[in-house]
Structures are given as C-alpha cells and as structure tokens.
Design a protein around this motif. Structure first.
Motif, PDB file in Angstrom:
ATOM      1  N   TYR A   1     -46.297 -29.307  37.662  1.00 22.67           N
ATOM      2  CA  TYR A   1     -45.054 -28.646  36.846  1.00 22.67           C
ATOM      3  C   TYR A   1     -44.406 -29.662  35.910  1.00 22.67           C
ATOM      4  CZ  TYR A   1     -45.493 -25.892  41.114  1.00 22.67           C
ATOM      5  OH  TYR A   1     -45.996 -25.208  42.148  1.00 22.67           O
ATOM      6  N   THR A   2     -43.593 -29.188  34.916  1.00 20.06           N
ATOM      7  CA  THR A   2     -42.987 -29.762  34.146  1.00 20.06           C
ATOM      8  C   THR A   2     -41.601 -29.938  34.647  1.00 20.06           C
ATOM      9  OG1 THR A   2     -41.989 -27.871  32.835  1.00 20.06           O
ATOM     10  CG2 THR A   2     -44.223 -28.890  32.073  1.00 20.06           C
ATOM     11  N   ILE A   3     -40.746 -31.006  33.897  1.00 20.46           N
ATOM     12  CA  ILE A   3     -39.337 -31.061  34.440  1.00 20.46           C
ATOM     13  C   ILE A   3     -38.551 -29.876  34.570  1.00 20.46           C
ATOM     14  CG2 ILE A   3     -37.252 -32.408  33.879  1.00 20.46           C
ATOM     15  CD1 ILE A   3     -39.176 -34.361  35.331  1.00 20.46           C
ATOM     16  N   PRO A   4     -38.667 -29.139  33.363  1.00 20.89           N
ATOM     17  CA  PRO A   4     -37.863 -28.030  33.383  1.00 20.89           C
ATOM     18  C   PRO A   4     -38.060 -26.832  34.345  1.00 20.89           C
ATOM     19  CG  PRO A   4     -38.388 -28.441  31.063  1.00 20.89           C
ATOM     20  CD  PRO A   4     -39.253 -29.588  31.949  1.00 20.89           C
ATOM     21  N   GLU A   5     -39.517 -27.062  34.723  1.00 20.72           N
ATOM     22  CA  GLU A   5     -39.822 -25.912  35.777  1.00 20.72           C
ATOM     23  C   GLU A   5     -39.465 -26.451  37.142  1.00 20.72           C
ATOM     24  OE1 GLU A   5     -43.911 -24.294  33.516  1.00 20.72           O
ATOM     25  OE2 GLU A   5     -44.288 -26.190  34.971  1.00 20.72           O
ATOM     26  N   ILE A   6     -39.296 -27.697  37.265  1.00 20.24           N
ATOM     27  CA  ILE A   6     -39.168 -28.546  38.578  1.00 20.24           C
ATOM     28  C   ILE A   6     -37.537 -28.272  38.858  1.00 20.24           C
ATOM     29  CG2 ILE A   6     -38.460 -30.530  39.918  1.00 20.24           C
ATOM     30  CD1 ILE A   6     -40.949 -31.726  38.243  1.00 20.24           C
ATOM     31  N   ALA A   7     -36.713 -28.268  37.565  1.00 20.85           N
ATOM     32  CA  ALA A   7     -35.314 -28.103  37.382  1.00 20.85           C
ATOM     33  C   ALA A   7     -35.196 -26.551  38.028  1.00 20.85           C
ATOM     34  CB  ALA A   7     -34.747 -28.396  36.284  1.00 20.85           C
ATOM     35  N   ARG A   8     -35.742 -25.727  37.575  1.00 21.38           N
ATOM     36  CA  ARG A   8     -35.525 -24.211  38.009  1.00 21.38           C
ATOM     37  C   ARG A   8     -35.854 -24.218  39.529  1.00 21.38           C
ATOM     38  NH1 ARG A   8     -37.286 -24.418  32.855  1.00 21.38           N
ATOM     39  NH2 ARG A   8     -36.307 -22.604  31.188  1.00 21.38           N
ATOM     40  N   MET A   9     -36.771 -24.647  39.879  1.00 24.86           N
ATOM     41  CA  MET A   9     -37.304 -24.419  41.367  1.00 24.86           C
ATOM     42  C   MET A   9     -36.392 -25.121  42.332  1.00 24.86           C
ATOM     43  SD  MET A   9     -41.429 -25.307  40.622  1.00 24.86           S
ATOM     44  CE  MET A   9     -41.646 -25.424  42.258  1.00 24.86           C
ATOM     45  N   LEU A  10     -35.815 -26.313  41.932  1.00 28.00           N
ATOM     46  CA  LEU A  10     -34.857 -26.787  42.686  1.00 28.00           C
ATOM     47  C   LEU A  10     -33.345 -26.081  42.883  1.00 28.00           C
ATOM     48  CD1 LEU A  10     -34.790 -30.697  41.349  1.00 28.00           C
ATOM     49  CD2 LEU A  10     -35.482 -29.754  43.661  1.00 28.00           C
ATOM     50  N   GLN A  11     -33.429 -25.074  42.188  1.00 27.24           N
ATOM     51  CA  GLN A  11     -32.295 -24.132  42.025  1.00 27.24           C
ATOM     52  C   GLN A  11     -32.691 -22.787  42.605  1.00 27.24           C
ATOM     53  OE1 GLN A  11     -29.045 -24.814  41.675  1.00 27.24           O
ATOM     54  NE2 GLN A  11     -29.803 -26.801  41.304  1.00 27.24           N
ATOM     55  N   GLY A  12     -33.958 -22.903  42.997  1.00 31.05           N
ATOM     56  CA  GLY A  12     -34.383 -21.643  43.960  1.00 31.05           C
ATOM     57  C   GLY A  12     -34.782 -20.531  42.919  1.00 31.05           C
ATOM     58  N   LEU A  13     -35.147 -20.868  41.637  1.00 29.10           N
ATOM     59  CA  LEU A  13     -35.566 -20.163  40.434  1.00 29.10           C
ATOM     60  C   LEU A  13     -37.191 -20.178  40.462  1.00 29.10           C
ATOM     61  CD1 LEU A  13     -32.810 -20.829  37.990  1.00 29.10           C
ATOM     62  CD2 LEU A  13     -32.904 -18.906  39.315  1.00 29.10           C
ATOM     63  N   GLU A  14     -37.666 -19.230  39.842  1.00 30.11           N
ATOM     64  CA  GLU A  14     -38.960 -19.321  39.464  1.00 30.11           C
ATOM     65  C   GLU A  14     -39.501 -20.194  38.365  1.00 30.11           C
ATOM     66  OE1 GLU A  14     -41.971 -17.737  41.234  1.00 30.11           O
ATOM     67  OE2 GLU A  14     -40.259 -17.050  42.413  1.00 30.11           O
ATOM     68  N   PRO A  15     -40.432 -20.946  38.402  1.00 27.08           N
ATOM     69  CA  PRO A  15     -40.353 -21.931  37.321  1.00 27.08           C
ATOM     70  C   PRO A  15     -40.556 -21.455  35.804  1.00 27.08           C
ATOM     71  CG  PRO A  15     -42.324 -22.121  38.893  1.00 27.08           C
ATOM     72  CD  PRO A  15     -41.485 -21.032  39.221  1.00 27.08           C
ATOM     73  N   ASP A  16     -40.766 -20.237  35.829  1.00 20.59           N
ATOM     74  CA  ASP A  16     -40.662 -19.610  34.421  1.00 20.59           C
ATOM     75  C   ASP A  16     -39.417 -18.729  34.276  1.00 20.59           C
ATOM     76  OD1 ASP A  16     -41.612 -17.478  35.907  1.00 20.59           O
ATOM     77  OD2 ASP A  16     -43.032 -16.911  34.730  1.00 20.59           O
ATOM     78  N   ALA A  17     -38.473 -18.809  35.118  1.00 22.77           N
ATOM     79  CA  ALA A  17     -37.287 -18.017  34.816  1.00 22.77           C
ATOM     80  C   ALA A  17     -36.590 -18.391  33.537  1.00 22.77           C
ATOM     81  CB  ALA A  17     -36.494 -18.416  35.920  1.00 22.77           C
ATOM     82  N   GLU A  18     -36.003 -17.368  32.841  1.00 21.62           N
ATOM     83  CA  GLU A  18     -35.222 -17.556  31.586  1.00 21.62           C
ATOM     84  C   GLU A  18     -33.993 -18.044  31.957  1.00 21.62           C
ATOM     85  OE1 GLU A  18     -36.092 -17.119  28.402  1.00 21.62           O
ATOM     86  OE2 GLU A  18     -38.044 -16.697  29.036  1.00 21.62           O
ATOM     87  N   VAL A  19     -33.706 -19.396  31.419  1.00 24.97           N
ATOM     88  CA  VAL A  19     -32.207 -19.767  31.625  1.00 24.97           C
ATOM     89  C   VAL A  19     -31.756 -20.106  30.117  1.00 24.97           C
ATOM     90  CG1 VAL A  19     -32.386 -20.645  33.781  1.00 24.97           C
ATOM     91  CG2 VAL A  19     -32.926 -22.068  32.174  1.00 24.97           C
ATOM     92  N   ASP A  20     -30.398 -20.161  29.798  1.00 21.96           N
ATOM     93  CA  ASP A  20     -29.909 -20.464  28.514  1.00 21.96           C
ATOM     94  C   ASP A  20     -30.026 -22.041  28.231  1.00 21.96           C
ATOM     95  OD1 ASP A  20     -27.244 -21.671  29.240  1.00 21.96           O
ATOM     96  OD2 ASP A  20     -27.023 -19.770  30.049  1.00 21.96           O
ATOM     97  N   ASP A  21     -29.765 -22.361  27.204  1.00 17.92           N
ATOM     98  CA  ASP A  21     -30.092 -23.877  26.796  1.00 17.92           C
ATOM     99  C   ASP A  21     -29.271 -24.851  27.596  1.00 17.92           C
ATOM    100  OD1 ASP A  21     -32.228 -23.406  25.301  1.00 17.92           O
ATOM    101  OD2 ASP A  21     -31.066 -23.425  23.374  1.00 17.92           O
ATOM    102  N   ASP A  22     -27.926 -24.240  27.632  1.00 16.87           N
ATOM    103  CA  ASP A  22     -26.835 -25.050  28.157  1.00 16.87           C
ATOM    104  C   ASP A  22     -26.924 -25.216  29.930  1.00 16.87           C
ATOM    105  OD1 ASP A  22     -25.401 -25.650  25.964  1.00 16.87           O
ATOM    106  OD2 ASP A  22     -24.027 -24.061  26.397  1.00 16.87           O
ATOM    107  N   THR A  23     -27.599 -24.243  30.525  1.00 18.59           N
ATOM    108  CA  THR A  23     -27.917 -24.203  31.929  1.00 18.59           C
ATOM    109  C   THR A  23     -28.803 -24.970  31.936  1.00 18.59           C
ATOM    110  OG1 THR A  23     -27.010 -22.096  32.196  1.00 18.59           O
ATOM    111  CG2 THR A  23     -28.695 -22.907  33.822  1.00 18.59           C
TER     112      THR A  23
END
Length: 120
Positions: A29-51
């Motif tokens: 996984y990439t760091i952005p994917e890990i970041a999403r997963m740590l929040q309970g999101l799917e690795p490819d979840a759409e989030v805005d740039d600030d989030t």
C-alpha cells in the motif's frame, strides 16, 4: 494552544491497528492508502485534498512507529510512490498469539481485537 479537557464533550482512546490487523498479507500500500485505511476507509476512497493531508499527517508517524513490522518496496516508476506491507514475521506472530488465545475464556472462544472494527 492547549485546551482543557472539560471543553470537550467526549474523549476517545487513541488506539490504532497493527500492520497485521490493517493490511492484507499479500498486498502493498501507498501512504495515502494507509492513511485512509487507518480511518476505516477503503484504500481507494475519494477524499478531498485537505482531508487527505490530515490523514497523511497521521499515517506517516504510524508507519515509522511500526517500521519493524513492515516491508517496503521500491516505487514502480521513478516518480511513483513507495509501497508498504506487513512483514511475514508480523503476520506469523499475530497468528501465533491468536492461536494461544483461542482457549482463553470460559467458552473457549477467541477473544476479539479491540479497534479492528474501523472505529479509529
């Protein structure tokens, strides 16, 4: 500036997944994917740039703290991101501790993993 705890309605435990709990053993996984997963999101979840920036601020220290449980792969291209995954020995250690706990409790049921439901 620090705030008194009394200003907040509620506080929560700061409990994070381990790499063996978070990652599929055969994926990187990439760091952005890990970041999403740590929040309970799917690795490819759409989030805005600030989030995403805030999530990454949490993920980078998590990777550093758990570096002894991770493996890293070189980027697939010169400009691409690095990839991280759970180290095989971290998965084995988790499997062994799960097996050791299978007989805990009166009914012989395996104990649950705190925080594994995405409430991070």
């Amino acid at each position: 500036m620090p705030e008194p705890k009394s200003r907040f309605d509620e506080t929560f435990p700061c409990d994070f997944y381990t790499p063996a709990e978070l990652f599929e053993p055969d994926l990187l996984y990439t760091i952005p994917e890990i970041a999403r997963m740590l929040q309970g999101l799917e690795p490819d979840a759409e989030v805005d740039d600030d989030t995403e920036a805030v999530l990454i601020d949490w993920a980078v220290p998590w990777v550093m703290v758990h570096s002894d449980e991770l493996v890293i792969a070189e980027p697939l291209s010169e400009e691409g991101p690095g990839y991280y995954g759970v180290a095989p020995e971290a998965v084995e250690a988790t499997d062994e501790s799960d097996r050791a706990g299978e007989t805990d409790g009166a009914n012989g049921a395996s104990p649950g993993v705190d925080g594994a439901d995405g409430d991070q």
